[in-house]
Design a protein around this motif. Sequence first.
Motif, PDB file in Angstrom:
ATOM      1  N   GLU A   1       4.286 -11.907  -2.275  1.00  9.57           N
ATOM      2  CA  GLU A   1       3.974 -10.825  -3.210  1.00  9.57           C
ATOM      3  C   GLU A   1       5.241 -10.373  -3.940  1.00  9.57           C
ATOM      4  O   GLU A   1       6.352 -10.462  -3.393  1.00  9.57           O
ATOM      5  CB  GLU A   1       3.367  -9.639  -2.449  1.00  9.57           C
ATOM      6  CG  GLU A   1       2.931  -8.481  -3.333  1.00  9.57           C
ATOM      7  CD  GLU A   1       2.405  -7.299  -2.525  1.00  9.57           C
ATOM      8  OE1 GLU A   1       2.178  -6.239  -3.129  1.00  9.57           O
ATOM      9  OE2 GLU A   1       2.229  -7.436  -1.297  1.00  9.57           O
ATOM     10  N   ARG A   2       5.089  -9.865  -5.139  1.00 13.11           N
ATOM     11  CA  ARG A   2       6.197  -9.295  -5.898  1.00 13.11           C
ATOM     12  C   ARG A   2       5.733  -7.976  -6.511  1.00 13.11           C
ATOM     13  O   ARG A   2       5.205  -7.939  -7.632  1.00 13.11           O
ATOM     14  CB  ARG A   2       6.672 -10.261  -7.002  1.00 13.11           C
ATOM     15  CG  ARG A   2       7.324 -11.542  -6.476  1.00 13.11           C
ATOM     16  CD  ARG A   2       8.635 -11.253  -5.765  1.00 13.11           C
ATOM     17  NE  ARG A   2       9.295 -12.481  -5.339  1.00 13.11           N
ATOM     18  CZ  ARG A   2       9.084 -13.097  -4.185  1.00 13.11           C
ATOM     19  NH1 ARG A   2       8.193 -12.585  -3.326  1.00 13.11           N
ATOM     20  NH2 ARG A   2       9.731 -14.198  -3.861  1.00 13.11           N
ATOM     21  N   ALA A   3       5.889  -6.909  -5.757  1.00 12.75           N
ATOM     22  CA  ALA A   3       5.465  -5.594  -6.238  1.00 12.75           C
ATOM     23  C   ALA A   3       6.293  -5.210  -7.461  1.00 12.75           C
ATOM     24  O   ALA A   3       7.526  -5.346  -7.450  1.00 12.75           O
ATOM     25  CB  ALA A   3       5.633  -4.546  -5.143  1.00 12.75           C
TER      26      ALA A   3
ATOM     27  N   HIS B   1       9.582   2.770  -5.044  1.00 10.13           N
ATOM     28  CA  HIS B   1       8.900   2.060  -6.123  1.00 10.13           C
ATOM     29  C   HIS B   1       9.851   1.795  -7.297  1.00 10.13           C
ATOM     30  O   HIS B   1       9.733   0.780  -7.990  1.00 10.13           O
ATOM     31  CB  HIS B   1       7.704   2.867  -6.620  1.00 10.13           C
ATOM     32  CG  HIS B   1       6.490   2.764  -5.748  1.00 10.13           C
ATOM     33  ND1 HIS B   1       5.809   1.578  -5.572  1.00 10.13           N
ATOM     34  CD2 HIS B   1       5.832   3.693  -5.007  1.00 10.13           C
ATOM     35  CE1 HIS B   1       4.776   1.782  -4.765  1.00 10.13           C
ATOM     36  NE2 HIS B   1       4.763   3.049  -4.394  1.00 10.13           N
TER      37      HIS B   1
ATOM     38  N   GLU C   1       8.159  -8.819   4.861  1.00 10.99           N
ATOM     39  CA  GLU C   1       9.017  -9.121   3.717  1.00 10.99           C
ATOM     40  C   GLU C   1       9.520 -10.562   3.749  1.00 10.99           C
ATOM     41  O   GLU C   1       9.690 -11.195   2.706  1.00 10.99           O
ATOM     42  CB  GLU C   1      10.206  -8.148   3.687  1.00 10.99           C
ATOM     43  CG  GLU C   1       9.850  -6.764   3.213  1.00 10.99           C
ATOM     44  CD  GLU C   1       9.380  -6.746   1.772  1.00 10.99           C
ATOM     45  OE1 GLU C   1      10.190  -7.053   0.877  1.00 10.99           O
ATOM     46  OE2 GLU C   1       8.201  -6.440   1.549  1.00 10.99           O
TER      47      GLU C   1
ATOM     48  N   LYS D   1       9.445  -6.444  -1.608  1.00 12.12           N
ATOM     49  CA  LYS D   1       8.502  -7.336  -2.278  1.00 12.12           C
ATOM     50  C   LYS D   1       7.059  -6.891  -2.124  1.00 12.12           C
ATOM     51  O   LYS D   1       6.250  -7.027  -3.044  1.00 12.12           O
ATOM     52  CB  LYS D   1       8.670  -8.759  -1.732  1.00 12.12           C
ATOM     53  CG  LYS D   1      10.014  -9.386  -2.054  1.00 12.12           C
ATOM     54  CD  LYS D   1      10.086 -10.828  -1.600  1.00 12.12           C
ATOM     55  CE  LYS D   1      10.147 -10.958  -0.100  1.00 12.12           C
ATOM     56  NZ  LYS D   1      10.325 -12.360   0.348  1.00 12.12           N
ATOM     57  N   SER D   2       6.714  -6.389  -0.954  1.00 13.27           N
ATOM     58  CA  SER D   2       5.321  -6.052  -0.651  1.00 13.27           C
ATOM     59  C   SER D   2       5.031  -4.580  -0.902  1.00 13.27           C
ATOM     60  O   SER D   2       5.808  -3.707  -0.496  1.00 13.27           O
ATOM     61  CB  SER D   2       5.016  -6.393   0.808  1.00 13.27           C
ATOM     62  OG  SER D   2       3.809  -5.811   1.229  1.00 13.27           O
ATOM     63  N   MET D   3       3.908  -4.298  -1.535  1.00 15.05           N
ATOM     64  CA  MET D   3       3.495  -2.906  -1.746  1.00 15.05           C
ATOM     65  C   MET D   3       3.278  -2.205  -0.403  1.00 15.05           C
ATOM     66  O   MET D   3       3.604  -1.027  -0.247  1.00 15.05           O
ATOM     67  CB  MET D   3       2.208  -2.873  -2.575  1.00 15.05           C
ATOM     68  CG  MET D   3       1.828  -1.492  -3.065  1.00 15.05           C
ATOM     69  SD  MET D   3       2.986  -0.844  -4.295  1.00 15.05           S
ATOM     70  CE  MET D   3       2.556  -1.874  -5.707  1.00 15.05           C
ATOM     71  N   LYS D   4       2.762  -2.941   0.576  1.00 17.41           N
ATOM     72  CA  LYS D   4       2.538  -2.357   1.906  1.00 17.41           C
ATOM     73  C   LYS D   4       3.857  -1.992   2.567  1.00 17.41           C
ATOM     74  O   LYS D   4       3.964  -0.981   3.266  1.00 17.41           O
ATOM     75  CB  LYS D   4       1.759  -3.340   2.784  1.00 17.41           C
ATOM     76  CG  LYS D   4       1.282  -2.733   4.101  1.00 17.41           C
ATOM     77  CD  LYS D   4       0.338  -3.667   4.833  1.00 17.41           C
ATOM     78  CE  LYS D   4      -0.169  -3.011   6.123  1.00 17.41           C
ATOM     79  NZ  LYS D   4      -1.116  -3.902   6.845  1.00 17.41           N
TER      80      LYS D   4
ATOM     81  N   GLU E   1       5.058   1.260   1.034  1.00 15.22           N
ATOM     82  CA  GLU E   1       4.294   2.381   1.582  1.00 15.22           C
ATOM     83  C   GLU E   1       4.731   2.682   3.017  1.00 15.22           C
ATOM     84  O   GLU E   1       4.863   3.845   3.410  1.00 15.22           O
ATOM     85  CB  GLU E   1       2.791   2.044   1.551  1.00 15.22           C
ATOM     86  CG  GLU E   1       2.204   1.843   0.164  1.00 15.22           C
ATOM     87  CD  GLU E   1       1.959   3.152  -0.572  1.00 15.22           C
ATOM     88  OE1 GLU E   1       1.754   4.166   0.112  1.00 15.22           O
ATOM     89  OE2 GLU E   1       1.973   3.144  -1.811  1.00 15.22           O
TER      90      GLU E   1
ATOM     91  N   HIS F   1      14.577  -2.970  -3.918  1.00 13.39           N
ATOM     92  CA  HIS F   1      13.141  -3.094  -4.163  1.00 13.39           C
ATOM     93  C   HIS F   1      12.514  -4.094  -3.202  1.00 13.39           C
ATOM     94  O   HIS F   1      12.868  -5.278  -3.192  1.00 13.39           O
ATOM     95  CB  HIS F   1      12.883  -3.535  -5.603  1.00 13.39           C
ATOM     96  CG  HIS F   1      11.468  -3.331  -6.035  1.00 13.39           C
ATOM     97  ND1 HIS F   1      10.977  -2.087  -6.372  1.00 13.39           N
ATOM     98  CD2 HIS F   1      10.432  -4.189  -6.166  1.00 13.39           C
ATOM     99  CE1 HIS F   1       9.700  -2.197  -6.714  1.00 13.39           C
ATOM    100  NE2 HIS F   1       9.350  -3.473  -6.587  1.00 13.39           N
TER     101      HIS F   1
ATOM    102  N   ARG G   1       8.345  -3.028 -10.272  1.00 10.95           N
ATOM    103  CA  ARG G   1       9.128  -1.795 -10.275  1.00 10.95           C
ATOM    104  C   ARG G   1       8.393  -0.749 -11.096  1.00 10.95           C
ATOM    105  O   ARG G   1       7.919  -1.023 -12.197  1.00 10.95           O
ATOM    106  CB  ARG G   1      10.520  -2.027 -10.869  1.00 10.95           C
ATOM    107  CG  ARG G   1      11.355  -0.751 -10.924  1.00 10.95           C
ATOM    108  CD  ARG G   1      12.750  -0.978 -11.478  1.00 10.95           C
ATOM    109  NE  ARG G   1      13.510   0.250 -11.355  1.00 10.95           N
ATOM    110  CZ  ARG G   1      13.741   1.105 -12.357  1.00 10.95           C
ATOM    111  NH1 ARG G   1      13.285   0.825 -13.578  1.00 10.95           N
ATOM    112  NH2 ARG G   1      14.427   2.218 -12.151  1.00 10.95           N
TER     113      ARG G   1
END
Length: 291
Positions: A18-20, A209, A13, A180-183, A186, A178, A22
């Motif tokens: 990255e900016r996943a 999410h 992070e 930043k990273s989708m990983k 997860e 929230h 919402r």
Amino acid sequence: MPSVAVMRTLVRELMTSERAPRVTEPDLVMSDPEQVEAYTRAGRVDGVMAPVYLFHAYQICDVVKAGDTVVDLACGPATQLALVASLMPDVNFIGVDLSREMLKRAHEYIAELGLTNVEFRYGSITQLDSFEDLSIDVVMSTMALHHLPDSSSLCEVFSEVKRIIKPDAGLYLVDFGHLKSMKSIESFGYQYADRQPKLFTEDYLNSLHAAFSVNDFRQAVSCLEGRGALYTTFVAPYMIAFKSQARGGVENKVQASLSSLKSNLPSYHKVDFKDLCTFFSLGGLKSKYIK
């Protein structure tokens, strides 16, 4: 010491660009009985969320005084509400929720515990029409604001909070932040998959999410300038809290009860509790009850 997986997430992070996006919750109002059951179970004494609710109980007790009327926004099955109400029997609590299934569970739980200082109201937390202006001593909310559809609704909630609270009110509203990273999302979502029902893991992942960003919260709480401060967990804002100044003195009975609850946590929950204390404390959020 936080787990290796958590440390990796924090470093990710810190470094990622990255900016996943919402992603709104699939069900803005949790009403499916199986989903409600999984959520309820996770928060009870032996559930995966137990140390989280205990940490927030410490923070809530800071801002509540004897004789107060406290409103819990989106109270769900009353896990957090019942915990604090049992610690403070001379305080009146009102839980508000838009899910009738959640309120059904909440009524049952309060009756099971024999608490007499709690009532419930059905309604949206964006329109607190059943409460008069300047009538409430404390407003609390725990891990529920991400169910709102958008940042405009988040602003509406805090605007309503401003309307109903007294000038010296206590405030503690906390939720997921929230990442930043989708990983990272997860990783946090599946962190305790081996300890909880699959349905709760799915709901937890959806919650992460759907969490609002720090900027969303800053905009929403701007109407309460001077009434409290915004805090995030250190490095990565996986939790965000808005808290007012502590009110009143430390009550020995409350301190003793909280200490007893903490000492009775299983060892793995004690680790989770300590980690949350550490990361929030480094972000500036503390409690007079945590020694």
